[in-house]
Design an enzyme around this catalytic site. Structure first.
Site, short mmCIF file in Angstrom:
data_model
loop_
_atom_site.label_atom_id
_atom_site.label_comp_id
_atom_site.label_asym_id
_atom_site.label_seq_id
_atom_site.Cartn_x
_atom_site.Cartn_y
_atom_site.Cartn_z
N ASP A 247 43.04 -58.23 4.57
CA ASP A 247 42.24 -57.19 3.91
C ASP A 247 40.77 -57.55 3.98
OD1 ASP A 247 41.90 -58.94 1.63
OD2 ASP A 247 43.98 -58.40 1.13
N LYS A 269 41.16 -53.38 1.19
CA LYS A 269 41.23 -52.92 -0.18
C LYS A 269 39.92 -53.24 -0.88
CE LYS A 269 45.34 -54.05 -1.64
NZ LYS A 269 46.22 -55.02 -2.30
N MET A 382 35.72 -58.95 -9.85
CA MET A 382 35.63 -57.48 -9.78
C MET A 382 34.88 -56.92 -10.99
SD MET A 382 39.51 -56.78 -8.42
CE MET A 382 40.24 -58.06 -9.42
N1 SAH Z 1 42.25 -63.64 -4.74
C1 SAH Z 1 40.81 -63.68 -4.79
C2 SAH Z 1 40.24 -62.64 -5.71
C3 SAH Z 1 40.49 -61.23 -5.30
S1 SAH Z 1 39.75 -60.07 -6.37
C4 SAH Z 1 40.34 -65.08 -5.19
O1 SAH Z 1 41.17 -65.91 -5.59
O2 SAH Z 1 39.16 -65.34 -5.06
C5 SAH Z 1 38.26 -59.72 -5.56
C6 SAH Z 1 37.10 -60.30 -6.34
O3 SAH Z 1 36.99 -61.69 -6.10
C7 SAH Z 1 35.76 -59.75 -5.94
O4 SAH Z 1 35.52 -58.50 -6.58
C8 SAH Z 1 34.84 -60.82 -6.42
O5 SAH Z 1 34.64 -60.74 -7.82
C9 SAH Z 1 35.65 -62.07 -6.16
N2 SAH Z 1 35.28 -62.69 -4.88
C10 SAH Z 1 36.08 -62.95 -3.84
N3 SAH Z 1 35.41 -63.55 -2.84
C11 SAH Z 1 34.15 -63.70 -3.26
C12 SAH Z 1 32.98 -64.27 -2.69
N4 SAH Z 1 32.97 -64.81 -1.48
N5 SAH Z 1 31.85 -64.25 -3.42
C13 SAH Z 1 31.83 -63.71 -4.65
N6 SAH Z 1 32.91 -63.17 -5.23
C14 SAH Z 1 34.05 -63.16 -4.56
#
Ligand code: SAH
Length: 473
Positions: A247, A269, A382
C-alpha cells in the site's frame, strides 16, 4: 550508465595483449580463467609468459606492435609502459570498432575490467566506471566476506539438475517454486558441509516427491521508509515472493528491493480514501495463497500497529492459509529516533501511549482523561486531519497549553520535516506548514528534546510558536 556490465564467453576466442611484462601477465591470467585464445605482442617477454608459451597455453609474437596485429581479434588490451604505443593501439582498435582496454588509462578504454567476486559459476562484477576504484575495491572486500564459499559448488550442483527440473515442471512459476524450496532445504547445508553426494540425493528425493506447492502469506512490516530500517527477514521474504501486495505507506526505495519478477498488487490506502476495501484485500491474499503462491503482504511500519495486520491474519487463519508475521519498525520508533526525541525519558516521560486519530466508527471516543495526564508521551498516528479535535480534548482534560509537540512528516525519509510547536498551537502549526501524510504527532515533554538531539535532515527543522517557548510547569 556509462559501462554496461555484460558477461562474455571468451572460450577459444582470439584476444590480443600488447605488452610482455608484469601487467600483461596479470591481464593474461584474467583471460586464461575464461580459456580465451591469447596472443601477446612485444619485443620481449617476462619468463612466466615464456613458460606459458612453452606449454602452448598462449601465443607470443616477438615483435613491435603494428596495425596488422589487430586482424582477427575480438578485443585488445594495451599493457605496455610506453604511453605512445598504448595510445596508438587504442586509436587503431577504436577505428576498427574493437573492444579495447588501456591499462591505467580509463579515458582510452571502451571496456574496463571490473573488480570480481569469484564463486564460480556465480560471479559478481563491480565497477565505479573509473571514478572511485578504491571504493569499488572496498565494496568487493565486503561482498567477499558476505558471500559464502559454498555458493559456487551449490550453483554447480543445481546447474546439473536444470534439465531434469525443466522436464518435471512445465510452468516457469512451478520451477521457480521448486528451486525456492531447494534453497530453503538442507541441500544447502549438505553442500556447505562438503557432502555433495548427500546433497545430490536429497535433490533427487525432492524432485520425486513434489506435490502442488503450498501457498503462504508473509505479513511483513517495512518500517517507516528508510530502506536500511528493513529487517533481514523482511528483505529475504520480499525477495522470495511470487506476488507482493503493498500500500501507499511503503516507500518507493523499499519497493525497489522486492524481487524483480514478482507481480505487484497495490491496495493503496489513505485515511478516508480507501482505494481497495479491506475485505477485498483479505480476499486477494486468501485467493493467491490458495493458488499456491508465496505472497508478501508488505505494510508500512509494523503490521500489528494500526496496520490492520490483525484482521488480515485472522482471515488467513480462518481459511487455513499458512502465514508468517515479520515485525517492522513502527512510525513512533522510527520518527522519534530520526527526530532525536526519546519516547520515554527518566526526567520527562514515564509512559508512552500509541493513539490513532482515526477511529473505526466515528464518534468512538478515546480515553481523553488518561491521555491528558502529564509526564507521558502520546504518539498519534493518522492525527493530522483530527488535530483540532485532539488539541481541544487534551486541553479540555487538563493537559498544559504549552506542552511540547513535534510533528514529524515523512519520518526517516530524505524528505523528513519536523515542526516543533506546543499543544495550544498544534492545529494552527499543521495548517500553516501544510503538513502532509504520513505524519506522526509526538505530544509530551520529551518533544522539547528535539532542539538538543536532532541529527537527521537538520535543514528541515521548523519552529512554529506564536510566542517564545515557555518552560513547562
Ligand atoms: N503500521 C504503521 C502505521 C499505519 S497508520 C506503523 O506501524 O507505523 C498510518 C500512519 O502512520 C500515518 O498516518 C502516520 O501517522 C504514521 N506514519 C507511518 N509512516 C510514517 C512516516 N514515515 N512518517 C511519519 N508518520 C508515519
Amino acid at each position: 550508465m556509462q559501462y554496461l556490465p555484460i558477461f562474455t564467453k571468451l572460450e577459444n576466442k582470439p584476444v590480443l595483449i600488447i605488452g610482455g611484462g608484469e601487467v600483461a601477465l596479470r591481464k593474461c591470467r584474467a583471460f586464461l580463467k575464461a580459456n580465451a585464445a591469447i596472443t601477446l605482442v612485444a619485443p620481449e617477454f617476462c619468463s612466466e609468459l615464456q613458460s606459458l608459451a612453452a606449454d602452448s597455453i598462449v601465443t607470443l609474437k616477438n615483435k613491435r606492435f603494428d596495425e596488422s596485429d589487430l586482424e582477427n581479434t575480438m578485443l585488445v588490451v594495451a599493457a605496455t609502459d610506453i604511453e605512445a604505443v598504448n595510445a596508438e593501439v587504442a586509436q587503431l582498435a577504436e577505428s576498427r570498432n574493437l573492444f579495447v582496454n588501456v591499462v591505467d588509462d580509463q579515458p582510452k578504454c571502451n571496456f574496463i575490467f571490473p573488480s570480481i567476486v569469484d564463486r564460480n559459476p556465480i560471479t559478481i562484477a563491480i565497477s565505479s566506471a573509473g571514478t572511485a576504484p578504491v571504493l569499488a575495491r572496498r565494496l568487493r572486500e565486503k561482498l567477499e566476506t558476505l558471500i559464502p564459499q559454498h555458493i559456487g559448488p551449490l550453483a554447480q550442483l543445481v546447474g546439473q539438475f536444470r534439465h531434469k527440473v525443466k522436464a518435471r515442471f512445465k510452468h516457469f512459476a512451478d520451477r521457480r517454486q521448486f528451486w525456492e524450496s531447494v534453497f530453503d532445504s538442507n541441500v544447502v547445508s549438505e553442500v556447505q558441509a562438503g557432502n555433495k553426494e548427500n546433497a545430490r540425493a536429497q535433490l533427487e528425493t525432492m524432485l520425486d516427491n513434489t506435490a502442488t506447492p503450498e501457498g503462504e502469506v508473509y505479513v511483513v512490516g517495512a518500517g517507516p521508509g528508510d530502506p536500511e530500517l528493513l529487517t533481514l527477514k523482511a528483505l529475504q521474504l520480499m525477495q522470495q515472493a511470487d506476488v507482493v501486495v503493498y500500500d501507499y505507506l511503503v516507500s518507493d526505495e523499499i519497493m525497489e528491493l522486492v524481487r524483480r519478477d514478482a507481480d505487484l498488487i497495490c491496495v493503496g490506502k489513505k485515511a478516508g480514501n480507501h482505494s481497495v476495501k479491506q475485505e477485498h484485500t483479505n480476499q486477494i491474499l486468501v485467493e493467491l495463497a490458495k493458488q499456491g503462491k508465496k505472497v508478501c503482504r508488505i505494510k508500512g511500519g509494523d503490521p500489528f500497529i494500526y496496520g490492520r495486520g490483525g484482521e488480515e491474519v485472522q482471515v488467513l487463519a480462518e481459511h487455513n492459509v499458512k502465514y508468517q508475521i515479520v515485525p517492522g519498525i513502527t512510525a513512533a520508533a522510527g520518527c522519534s529516533a530520526y527526530a532525536g526525541i526519546p519516547l520515554t525519558h527518566r526526567d520527562h516521560a514515564q509512559a508512552i501511549q500509541f493513539v490513532t486519530g482515526h477511529c473505526k466508527q466515528d464518534g468512538q471516543e478515546l480515553d481523553w482523561e488518561g491521555l491528558a495526564k502529564a509526564n507521558q508521551t502520546l504518539a498519534v498516528y493518522m492525527g493530522v486531519i483530527k488535530s483540532p479535535h485532539i488539541q481541544a480534548q487534551l486541553l479540555a482534560h487538563g493537559r498544559a497549553p504549552n506542552t511540547p509537540v513535534a510533528i514529524v512528516e515523512n519520518g526517516t525519509r530524505p524528505t523528513q520535516r519536523v515542526v516543533r510547536t506546543q499543544l495550544d498551537q498544534l492545529a494552527e502549526a499543521i495548517a500553516s506548514h501544510d503538513i502532509q501524510s504520513p505524519a506522526l504527532l509526538i505530544i509530551g515533554e520529551v518533544a522539547a528534546l528535539h532542539e538538543q538531539l536532532a541529527w537527521f535532515n537538520k535543514n528541515n527543522q521548523i519552529s512554529s510558536f506564536a510566542q517564545p517557548i515557555t518552560q513547562v510547569a
